[in-house]
Structures are given as C-alpha cells and as structure tokens.
Write an enzyme that holds these catalytic residues in place. Structure first.
Site, short mmCIF file in Angstrom:
data_model
loop_
_atom_site.label_atom_id
_atom_site.label_comp_id
_atom_site.label_asym_id
_atom_site.label_seq_id
_atom_site.Cartn_x
_atom_site.Cartn_y
_atom_site.Cartn_z
CB CYS A 116 41.96 26.87 31.28
SG CYS A 116 43.28 28.21 31.07
CG HIS A 256 42.67 24.74 34.52
ND1 HIS A 256 43.87 24.49 33.83
CD2 HIS A 256 42.68 26.04 34.62
CE1 HIS A 256 44.56 25.86 33.48
NE2 HIS A 256 43.62 26.72 33.86
CG ASN A 286 46.78 28.35 33.82
OD1 ASN A 286 46.63 27.47 32.88
ND2 ASN A 286 46.10 29.25 34.25
C1 LIG Z 1 46.93 37.21 39.77
C2 LIG Z 1 46.74 36.82 41.16
C3 LIG Z 1 47.72 35.90 41.65
C4 LIG Z 1 46.88 38.00 42.07
O1 LIG Z 1 46.63 37.72 43.26
P1 LIG Z 1 45.90 38.64 44.36
O2 LIG Z 1 45.80 38.11 45.75
O3 LIG Z 1 44.59 38.93 43.59
O4 LIG Z 1 46.49 39.85 44.33
P2 LIG Z 1 46.60 41.02 45.28
O5 LIG Z 1 45.27 41.82 45.17
O6 LIG Z 1 46.98 40.50 46.77
O7 LIG Z 1 47.84 42.01 45.06
C5 LIG Z 1 47.45 42.54 43.75
C6 LIG Z 1 48.91 43.56 43.70
O8 LIG Z 1 50.12 42.75 43.59
C7 LIG Z 1 50.76 43.27 42.48
N1 LIG Z 1 51.18 42.18 41.64
C8 LIG Z 1 50.92 41.35 40.56
N2 LIG Z 1 51.53 40.62 40.10
C9 LIG Z 1 52.74 40.52 40.91
C10 LIG Z 1 53.86 39.77 40.86
N3 LIG Z 1 53.83 38.78 39.88
N4 LIG Z 1 54.86 40.10 41.64
C11 LIG Z 1 54.69 41.02 42.60
N5 LIG Z 1 53.61 41.81 42.60
C12 LIG Z 1 52.55 41.35 41.82
C13 LIG Z 1 49.62 43.78 41.60
O9 LIG Z 1 50.46 44.93 40.75
C14 LIG Z 1 48.88 44.40 42.55
O10 LIG Z 1 49.36 45.60 43.19
P3 LIG Z 1 48.93 47.08 43.68
O11 LIG Z 1 47.93 46.64 44.70
O12 LIG Z 1 49.84 47.82 43.96
O13 LIG Z 1 47.98 47.38 42.32
C15 LIG Z 1 45.32 36.36 41.42
O14 LIG Z 1 44.42 37.24 41.27
C16 LIG Z 1 45.24 35.14 40.47
O15 LIG Z 1 45.45 34.03 40.64
N6 LIG Z 1 43.86 35.26 39.73
C17 LIG Z 1 43.66 34.35 38.65
C18 LIG Z 1 44.24 34.43 37.58
C19 LIG Z 1 44.41 32.89 36.75
O16 LIG Z 1 44.71 31.98 37.13
N7 LIG Z 1 44.34 33.14 35.45
C20 LIG Z 1 44.12 31.91 34.47
C21 LIG Z 1 42.64 31.33 34.91
S1 LIG Z 1 42.48 30.18 33.66
#
Ligand SMILES: CC(C)(COP(=O)(O)OP(=O)(O)OC[C@H]1O[C@@H](n2cnc3c(N)ncnc32)[C@H](O)[C@@H]1OP(=O)(O)O)[C@@H](O)C(=O)NCCC(=O)NCCS
Length: 329
Positions: A116, A256, A286
């Site tokens: 990224c 980004h 993204n």
């Molecule tokens: C991935 C992301 C959106 C998850 O959000 P979060 O607030 O951390 O998620 P939460 O902790 O509230 O929830 C996680 C739960 O949601 C679930 N979940 C993940 N993706 C899901 C989806 N698309 N739909 C529904 N549920 C989902 C997981 O399985 C997890 O469930 P569990 O608690 O039963 O294990 C967040 O961590 C994120 O944006 N991280 C950065 C990722 C990124 O941008 N990467 C590229 C960088 S260049």
C-alpha cells in the site's frame, strides 16, 4: 555536486474497472452484511477487473490519462515505474509490458513492491531521478488487481479490497508548473510476514499442489494489529508535517484509502477536522498501491488541491512499510 533540479507534477490519471461489487453482492457470497462493512470500514462498493483485464491493462489506462493531462507524448518518457504487488506475473516486470503497450519507446522501467506504500515510495524514487538530472520525465503508476489474490470465502479480507490504477508524471517544476515535490519518508519494520501477506508463490512457499490446497496464494491478514499500526503511523506522519511546516500550510490530506475508521481515529488523535481529508473509500475500498494516486487525481478534479498549499499523502501497509509524500500544489 550540481544543484538539484526542482521537481513538479506534470500530469495525473486514474482508471477503475467498470464492474462494481457492492456490499449487498458480498452478502450473497460470504457471511457478512452491508451494515457491518459500512460501520467497520466505510466501504459500500469496490471495482473488480473484468476477465482479460490485468494489472498492466489497468495501468495503461491510468498512464494514458496522466499523459493527456500532462500534454506529453509517450516517447517523451525516460522511465516507467510500476508500483504493484499483483503484477501480471512474478516476472518480468509489469512496467516492461506497460511501457511497451504505452509506446514509451525510449524509457527504461521496473516494478516496485511496497504494497500500500508503493506509489508513495515510487514517487520519491522518481523525484530523485528528476532532481539529479538523470531523467527528465518519469511515469509512476500504482496498479493492482487484488481481486485475483483474495479468497472470497474469507470475510476478514475479501470485503476490504478492490482493483484499480492511478498514475503521476514527474518532471522539472519549470515544465510542470505545479505540484512541487517537497520530499517524503520511507520506513519499515520487518518480521511482520504473518500480519499481512500473500504467503505462497515465492521462495518460502513455492507454488505446489499442496500450497494451493492450503490457500497460500491468497492474501492473509490479522486485521486488529493492522488497524492499531495504521492509526499510529498515520497520526505520526501527519503530525511530523505540521511540526515542520505549520498547520496553516496544510491544504489537504490524501491518505492511503485504508478504512474510514482508521482515518477518522488518526485525525481525532492529531486533533484535525475530517474536512481536511479527501476520501473515496466508500466507492473503491482499499486498492493498495493504486489508492493514493486514484484519490489524488479525484481530489484534483474536485478542486481540493489548493494552489500554494501542502498536499500530504501518508501511506502504510504490508511489510510493515510506511511513509509519506509531500507536494506543494
Ligand atoms: C478488519 C476490520 C475491519 C475488523 O474490524 P474490527 O472492529 O477489528 O472487528 P471486530 O473486532 O469488531 O469484529 C471482529 C469480528 O467480526 C467478524 N468479521 C470479520 N469480517 C467480517 C465481515 N466481513 N462481516 C461480518 N463479520 C466479520 C470476525 O470474524 C470477528 O468475529 P468473532 O469476534 O466472532 O471472531 C479492522 O480490524 C480493520 O479494518 N483492520 C485493518 C485492515 C486493513 O485495512 N488492512 C489493510 C491495511 S493496508
């Protein structure tokens, strides 16, 4: 040593594939919901390359748009840098195909892999070549077809990413007349292969029937760790620019396009209003190396690049690798 040549931006371009994959479409594929995706990420839809479209063909459209914006012919390019982690194939470089298709008959070229952060790093490399006088006109393209390395059974990753390409042409400030390159940064913290990676297909896990069976050719991510890292470095990078140039100099932040919540958390941490940031994550998700140049071109079209003001582009991702690009428009 000869004096450095001031560098500017001659042209900007972007291209996204026609096909839209909405959150509602994804609800039919994996166990997710439009509400969850919008609330956690701000993404509503993303673009997906058509059959037959590849990274170089997306890059070609963005490059043509940048050349048109610059009023430049492809033969005038001296160097083509393609920032990507989803090149047409592991080698040769996607830049070679791009330069050929574009008709950049005089140019050399290579790819730069920094996920990224790719466009932000490649732009600094390009500016260095122009500053030194080694090359006059350098094309940088950030292009990705991430949909081909996503596992559409893995809801943790497949909802976040999309395909696209963005391009910028760097030349002398005298010729460009705008977008003065003021510098940037390039940083890394290695040993993070398990946080965000495509594990298979390289020398660590060469492609075998077994590696494919295990899905190692798909992107893997530990979302929460990436979230915390991204908020921290975004805030540090922007704060660094403010400390050096002052809050008043800031025109727009074109980050980004990682996740609306990451961007909002970082802005809150620095104490800056969200109207200073340009985002288009709701429409594209993204797009890794393509995200900053697509957003930059759209910010330009929207009149968000103000004459004489700073344009700050923080980026961060797999590696972990992060940095920023700083222009004065
Ligand atoms: C991935 C992301 C959106 C998850 O959000 P979060 O607030 O951390 O998620 P939460 O902790 O509230 O929830 C996680 C739960 O949601 C679930 N979940 C993940 N993706 C899901 C989806 N698309 N739909 C529904 N549920 C989902 C997981 O399985 C997890 O469930 P569990 O608690 O039963 O294990 C967040 O961590 C994120 O944006 N991280 C950065 C990722 C990124 O941008 N990467 C590229 C960088 S260049």
């Amino acid at each position: 040593m000869a004096a450095l040549i001031p560098v500017g931006v001659a042209g900007l371009g972007r291209y996204v594939p026609e096909r839209r994959l909405t959150n509602h479409d994804l609800e039919q594929i994996v166990d997710t919901s439009d509400e969850w995706i919008v609330q956690r990420t701000g993404i509503r839809e993303r673009r997906i390359a058509a059959d037959g479209e590849v990274t170089s063909s997306l890059a070609l459209e963005a490059a043509r748009a940048a050349l048109a914006d610059a009023g430049m012919a492809p033969e005038e390019l001296d160097l083509v840098i393609c920032a990507t982690v989803t090149g047409d194939q592991p080698f040769p470089a996607t830049a070679c195909r791009l330069g050929f298709d574009l008709g950049a008959a005089r140019a050399g070229g290579f790819d730069l892999a920094a996920a990224c952060s790719g466009f932000v790093f490649a732009s600094q490399v390009a500016a260095g070549f122009v500053q030194s006088g080694q090359f006059r006109n350098v094309l940088v393209v950030g292009a990705e077809v991430l949909s081909r390395i996503l596992d559409y059974r893995d809801r943790n990753t497949c909802v976040l990413f999309g395909d696209g390409a963005g391009a910028a042409i760097y030349t002398s400030l005298e010729r460009a007349g705008r977008g003065e390159f003021l510098g940037g940064s390039i940083a890394m913290e290695g040993g993070a292969e398990s946080i965000l990676a495509q594990p298979g297909g390289g020398s660590r896990h060469p492609a075998t029937a077994d590696s494919v069976q295990q899905g190692l050719h798909f992107m893997k991510m530990g979302g929460t760790r990436v979230f915390r890292f991204a908020v921290r470095v975004f805030a540090e990078l922007v704060q660094g620019v403010i400390d050096r140039h002052g809050r008043e100099a800031l025109g727009v932040i074109v980050p980004h396009q990682v996740n609306q919540r990451i961007i909002e958390s970082a802005m809150e941490q620095i104490g800056l209003p969200m109207d200073l940031v340009f985002t288009n994550i709701d429409r594209y998700g993204n797009t890794s190396a393509a995200s900053v140049p697509i957003a930059l071109r759209e910010a330009y079209e929207a009149g968000r690049l103000q004459k004489g003001k700073l344009v700050v582009m923080p980026a961060f991702g797999a590696g972990m690798a992060w940095g920023h690009l700083l222009l004065r428009w």
